[in-house]
Motif scaffolding. Structure first.
Motif, mmCIF file in Angstrom:
data_model
loop_
_atom_site.group_PDB
_atom_site.id
_atom_site.type_symbol
_atom_site.label_atom_id
_atom_site.label_comp_id
_atom_site.label_asym_id
_atom_site.label_seq_id
_atom_site.Cartn_x
_atom_site.Cartn_y
_atom_site.Cartn_z
ATOM 1 N N SER A 76 -4.630 -1.327 -4.301
ATOM 2 C CA SER A 76 -4.111 -2.027 -3.130
ATOM 3 C C SER A 76 -4.654 -3.443 -3.082
ATOM 4 N N LEU A 82 0.826 -1.204 0.000
ATOM 5 C CA LEU A 82 0.000 0.000 0.000
ATOM 6 C C LEU A 82 0.859 1.253 0.000
ATOM 7 N N ASP A 121 -7.370 3.850 1.070
ATOM 8 C CA ASP A 121 -6.448 2.714 0.977
ATOM 9 C C ASP A 121 -6.842 1.705 -0.092
#
Length: 386
Positions: free
Chosen positions: A375, A52, A106
């Motif tokens: 991600s 990430l 994220d």
């Protein structure tokens, strides 16, 4: 000899991780089949976090119809732009125009499906999706949402703030029109936890005299909305600590007094280096020029970051991406007896004064934007380390 072999083995493992953490998600998903070790590595919280933090920050736009009667487009409602300012992987974001992205965090997106009033949390890169269960109270009533992550509790959460009467409100993203302010007071709030997979009602007493007036932004584990009480000029910011699940109120940055030159202004929430920020946008003279200020909340104190303008064009800031300002410009045209609005998107560097046109379509839509990274953060369970 054994010690040397162990060092070589550790070196090979570290080299493997160093290579894999830089690969696109599509490749990592394929490589899970290489071996059990690679499968376990790609599912480990350590590697998920490592990948990430090495992901490239992208810019995600969503097209919102300017009216409910606007015909459906055959093209995707979303546009993903890379650092080369070219469109990337648009097939990952094939949402209907009736779906609305609430937040991006994220690599996960929280989406509201207008056709059935349900919510989903999805990872477009891995194509994983979780259907959020029905809310405690009627989801069809008008609500403001927020989505974000708290490193303190290692959890992603959705917040829903409800107002009292949906029928008397016209919703056009940042525009709220109501016949009576008493009809849009906050009535309750609920929070959904990705870890627990359930909703619960939270104390919203502090909000019950307020009127919310913006979409949310999330910075450093806290969600924020703009609001006002009885005086629309006395702006208040609502904050929600995701970890503590607590609402607080704070004042916005100071406003310059109106003058004969500057006759109106608007405020736009943003995030600057993972801190809450706010644009002050001033219209100068008629509707021929504008100027903006960016204020950043530093240690509970508002600090002016920079000023831009006056500009001869009416540019409306949407968000900050890679330290540059994403602007929306609305061009008004007449087609026969009818008037039309086309949207042009641009990217402005406040330090070099460079303005670049973004490759989104010029069309009759309202655009909202989000910072996005690809991600391997899962939506089934939280495996995340900061």
């Amino acid at each position: 000899m054994v010690e040397k072999d162990k060092k070589n083995e550790n070196l090979a493992y570290d080299t493997t991780i160093n290579i894999l953490k830089r690969l696109p998600v599509k490749s990592l998903v394929r490589f899970k089949c290489v071996s059990k070790d690679w499968l376990n590595l790609s599912n480990s919280p350590y590697f998920i976090s490592l990948h990430l933090h090495h992901s490239t920050l992208l810019l995600l736009f969503q097209r919102i119809p300017l009216s409910n009667n606007q015909s459906q487009s055959s093209s995707s409602s979303s546009c993903l732009i890379g650092q080369d300012l070219k469109v990337h992987n648009p097939e990952f974001f094939d949402f209907a125009l009736t779906d609305k992205i609430i937040g991006s965090c994220d690599g996960l997106l929280c989406v509201k499906h207008t056709n059935n009033h349900m919510l989903s949390i999805l990872n477009p890169a891995t194509r994983e999706i979780r259907q959020v269960p029905e809310i405690l109270h009627d989801i069809k009533s008008f609500s403001y949402f927020g989505f974000g992550f708290s490193p303190i509790v290692n959890d992603y959460k959705v917040v829903r703030i409800s107002v009292s009467d949906e029928d008397r409100i016209l919703d056009l993203d940042n525009i709220r029109v109501s016949l009576d302010l008493d009809d849009i007071r906050v009535t309750r709030a609920e929070v959904y936890s990705l870890t627990s997979g359930s909703w619960r009602e939270i104390d919203a007493t502090i909000l019950q005299t307020l009127y919310l007036m913006s979409n949310s932004v999330t910075a450093n584990g806290v969600m924020f909305w703009q609001a006002f009480a009885t005086d629309p000029d006395a702006e208040i910011l609502v904050s929600f600590d995701i970890g503590r699940e607590m609402f607080t109120l704070l004042e916005g940055p100071p406003l310059l007094p109106s003058t004969s030159v500057t006759h109106s202004h608007t405020n736009v929430l943003a995030v600057h280096n993972n801190k809450l920020a706010m644009f002050h946008c001033f219209i100068n003279g008629g509707i021929e020029s504008c100027s903006i200020e960016l204020w950043v909340l530093e240690d509970e104190r508002w600090v002016k970051q920079y000023s831009v303008g006056p500009s001869a064009r009416m540019l409306y800031p949407i968000c900050i991406w890679r330290d540059e300002i994403v602007f929306r410009e609305e061009l008004y045209m007449r087609i026969g007896e009818y008037s039309a609005v086309e949207t042009v998107l641009s990217l402005f560097n406040p330090y070099s004064d460079e303005l670049k046109t973004l490759p989104a379509q010029k069309d009759r839509y309202y655009y909202v934007s989000f910072n996005y990274v690809e991600s391997i953060v899962p939506v089934a369970n939280v495996h995340h380390e900061q």
